[in-house]
Design an enzyme around this catalytic site. Structure first.
Site, PDB file in Angstrom:
ATOM      1  N   TYR A  70      14.095 156.108   7.604  1.00 17.36           N
ATOM      2  CA  TYR A  70      15.706 155.652   7.512  1.00 17.36           C
ATOM      3  C   TYR A  70      15.604 156.141   5.998  1.00 17.36           C
ATOM      4  O   TYR A  70      17.391 155.961   5.791  1.00 17.36           O
ATOM      5  CB  TYR A  70      14.971 154.602   7.936  1.00 17.36           C
ATOM      6  CG  TYR A  70      16.245 153.729   7.548  1.00 17.36           C
ATOM      7  CD1 TYR A  70      17.552 153.978   8.851  1.00 17.36           C
ATOM      8  CD2 TYR A  70      16.382 152.030   6.979  1.00 17.36           C
ATOM      9  CE1 TYR A  70      18.786 153.035   7.989  1.00 17.36           C
ATOM     10  CE2 TYR A  70      18.221 151.837   6.650  1.00 17.36           C
ATOM     11  CZ  TYR A  70      18.930 152.199   6.840  1.00 17.36           C
ATOM     12  OH  TYR A  70      20.317 150.979   6.675  1.00 17.36           O
TER      13      TYR A  70
HETATM   14  P1  NAP Z   1      24.665 147.552  13.869  1.00 13.76           P
HETATM   15  O1  NAP Z   1      25.755 146.436  13.823  1.00 13.76           O
HETATM   16  O2  NAP Z   1      23.826 148.614  14.740  1.00 13.76           O
HETATM   17  O3  NAP Z   1      26.728 149.078  14.082  1.00 13.76           O
HETATM   18  C1  NAP Z   1      25.656 150.357  14.378  1.00 13.76           C
HETATM   19  C2  NAP Z   1      27.129 150.710  14.883  1.00 13.76           C
HETATM   20  O4  NAP Z   1      26.618 152.476  14.764  1.00 13.76           O
HETATM   21  C3  NAP Z   1      28.043 150.824  16.486  1.00 13.76           C
HETATM   22  O5  NAP Z   1      29.173 150.434  16.186  1.00 13.76           O
HETATM   23  C4  NAP Z   1      27.141 151.052  17.698  1.00 13.76           C
HETATM   24  O6  NAP Z   1      27.598 151.651  18.269  1.00 13.76           O
HETATM   25  C5  NAP Z   1      27.427 152.486  16.520  1.00 13.76           C
HETATM   26  N1  NAP Z   1      26.471 154.082  16.917  1.00 13.76           N
HETATM   27  C6  NAP Z   1      24.511 153.516  17.158  1.00 13.76           C
HETATM   28  N2  NAP Z   1      24.499 155.066  18.025  1.00 13.76           N
HETATM   29  C7  NAP Z   1      24.648 155.550  17.995  1.00 13.76           C
HETATM   30  C8  NAP Z   1      25.341 156.679  18.284  1.00 13.76           C
HETATM   31  N3  NAP Z   1      24.342 157.878  18.830  1.00 13.76           N
HETATM   32  N4  NAP Z   1      26.998 156.890  18.221  1.00 13.76           N
HETATM   33  C9  NAP Z   1      28.283 156.735  17.918  1.00 13.76           C
HETATM   34  N5  NAP Z   1      27.738 155.198  17.806  1.00 13.76           N
HETATM   35  C10 NAP Z   1      26.674 154.929  17.175  1.00 13.76           C
HETATM   36  O7  NAP Z   1      24.558 147.860  12.738  1.00 13.76           O
HETATM   37  P2  NAP Z   1      24.839 147.201  11.170  1.00 13.76           P
HETATM   38  O8  NAP Z   1      24.136 146.610  10.378  1.00 13.76           O
HETATM   39  O9  NAP Z   1      26.364 147.339  11.380  1.00 13.76           O
HETATM   40  O10 NAP Z   1      25.223 148.640  10.111  1.00 13.76           O
HETATM   41  C11 NAP Z   1      26.198 149.753  10.016  1.00 13.76           C
HETATM   42  C12 NAP Z   1      25.565 151.033   8.756  1.00 13.76           C
HETATM   43  O11 NAP Z   1      25.061 149.757   7.893  1.00 13.76           O
HETATM   44  C13 NAP Z   1      24.494 151.706   9.192  1.00 13.76           C
HETATM   45  O12 NAP Z   1      24.521 153.090   8.180  1.00 13.76           O
HETATM   46  C14 NAP Z   1      23.070 151.103   8.740  1.00 13.76           C
HETATM   47  O13 NAP Z   1      22.095 151.813   8.202  1.00 13.76           O
HETATM   48  C15 NAP Z   1      23.461 150.968   7.020  1.00 13.76           C
HETATM   49  N6  NAP Z   1      22.899 149.182   6.852  1.00 13.76           N
HETATM   50  C16 NAP Z   1      23.112 147.766   7.270  1.00 13.76           C
HETATM   51  C17 NAP Z   1      21.744 147.635   6.466  1.00 13.76           C
HETATM   52  C18 NAP Z   1      21.831 146.123   7.337  1.00 13.76           C
HETATM   53  O14 NAP Z   1      20.665 144.831   7.057  1.00 13.76           O
HETATM   54  N7  NAP Z   1      22.241 145.275   8.800  1.00 13.76           N
HETATM   55  C19 NAP Z   1      20.939 147.482   5.435  1.00 13.76           C
HETATM   56  C20 NAP Z   1      21.852 148.690   4.829  1.00 13.76           C
HETATM   57  C21 NAP Z   1      22.445 149.497   5.417  1.00 13.76           C
HETATM   58  P3  NAP Z   1      27.314 151.177  19.710  1.00 13.76           P
HETATM   59  O15 NAP Z   1      26.484 151.161  20.242  1.00 13.76           O
HETATM   60  O16 NAP Z   1      28.910 151.448  20.736  1.00 13.76           O
HETATM   61  O17 NAP Z   1      27.186 152.855  19.720  1.00 13.76           O
END
Ligand code: NAP
Length: 244
Positions: A152
């Site tokens: 990741y």
């Molecule tokens: P999340 O709640 O799991 O949301 C992920 C989003 O990505 C959802 O809207 C999902 O939509 C979409 N997605 C997943 N697979 C997809 C696909 N194949 N095609 C198109 N869309 C897709 O994640 P989050 O925690 O908000 O994270 C958002 C970003 O922040 C990510 O890039 C993650 O790596 C980064 N991040 C998060 C954290 C954390 O602690 N939360 C920390 C560091 C970085 P659908 O399910 O509708 O497809």
């Protein structure tokens, strides 16, 4: 005329919070993800609050799906997308020896290939108009080694380098490209982590996980004209975790 912003991964978490904030700042926001029910609910919430929003379903897995989303967004934006936020991402953790080739390719396809071809499809148009802003969402584990987070973290480390490369490539034409590097953040995507998220966050000065809204505020800043002199930056929104 209002600006148009495409936010990938905005059916959930950080992307959704970003869409909501950008809509309150007068942008026409294009919400995207695979789940149309969640996407339409985000759009309905934005419209109910007086904002302008549309949903485009996209399963981002290759250049064609990224280009298709860009084409739909351009149509909805009347030929222009002014802001692109690459927030869609998956974050599987686990031992290197347990990773399958399919699993490896899936993470790279969504976290690296999709942003790459979205930028390829949208940045040249921004450059032609002499203005635009792209914000990539990376992670604190792109900055340091952590057991089980190598796959990741490496996808997001690639996105960090691409952020700087794109700043060099498109910045002279008026397109700013930056990144936000979140730390542990409470979202639907991290819900299953339960207390492990608190433990991960405990090492930082804030001592707690962030909210999606807190991270989205950093994204909205970089997307806005308030960041007009900021190019190629990676802004940590991680409770200070990588600073100490
Ligand atoms: P999340 O709640 O799991 O949301 C992920 C989003 O990505 C959802 O809207 C999902 O939509 C979409 N997605 C997943 N697979 C997809 C696909 N194949 N095609 C198109 N869309 C897709 O994640 P989050 O925690 O908000 O994270 C958002 C970003 O922040 C990510 O890039 C993650 O790596 C980064 N991040 C998060 C954290 C954390 O602690 N939360 C920390 C560091 C970085 P659908 O399910 O509708 O497809």
């Amino acid at each position: 005329m209002s600006k148009t912003a495409l936010i990938t991964g905005s059916t959930s978490g950080i992307g959704r919070a970003t869409a909501e904030i950008l809509a309150t700042r007068g942008m026409h926001v294009i919400v995207s993800g695979r789940d149309a029910t969640r996407g339409e609910a985000v759009v309905a919430g934005i419209r109910a609050a007086g904002g302008q929003s549309d949903f485009v379903r996209a399963d981002l897995r290759d250049a064609a799906s990224a280009t298709g989303l860009a084409t739909d967004a351009l149509r909805l934006g009347g030929g222009a997308v002014d802001v692109l936020v690459n927030s869609a991402g998956i974050f599987p953790f686990g031992p290197t020896a347990d990773t399958t080739e399919d699993g490896f390719d899936t993470v790279y396809a969504l976290n690296v290939k999709a942003p790459y071809f979205l930028v390829a499809a949208l940045a040249p148009g921004m450059a032609e108009r002499g203005a635009g802003s792209i914000v990539n969402v990376t992670t604190m584990v792109a900055e340091f080694g952590a057991a089980g987070m190598g796959l990741y973290g490496s996808t997001k480390a690639a996105l960090v380098l691409l952020t700087k490369s794109w700043a060099a490539e498109f910045g002279p034409a008026g397109v700013r490209v930056n990144a936000v590097s979140p730390g542990p953040t409470r979202t639907e995507g991290t819900a299953a982590m339960g207390e492990a998220l608190d433990q991960l966050a405990a090492a930082g000065p804030a001592g707690r996980p962030g909210t999606a809204h807190e991270v989205a505020e950093a994204i909205a800043f970089l997307a806005s004209d308030a960041a007009s002199f900021v190019h190629g930056a990676v802004l940590p929104a991680d409770g200070g975790r990588i600073a100490v």
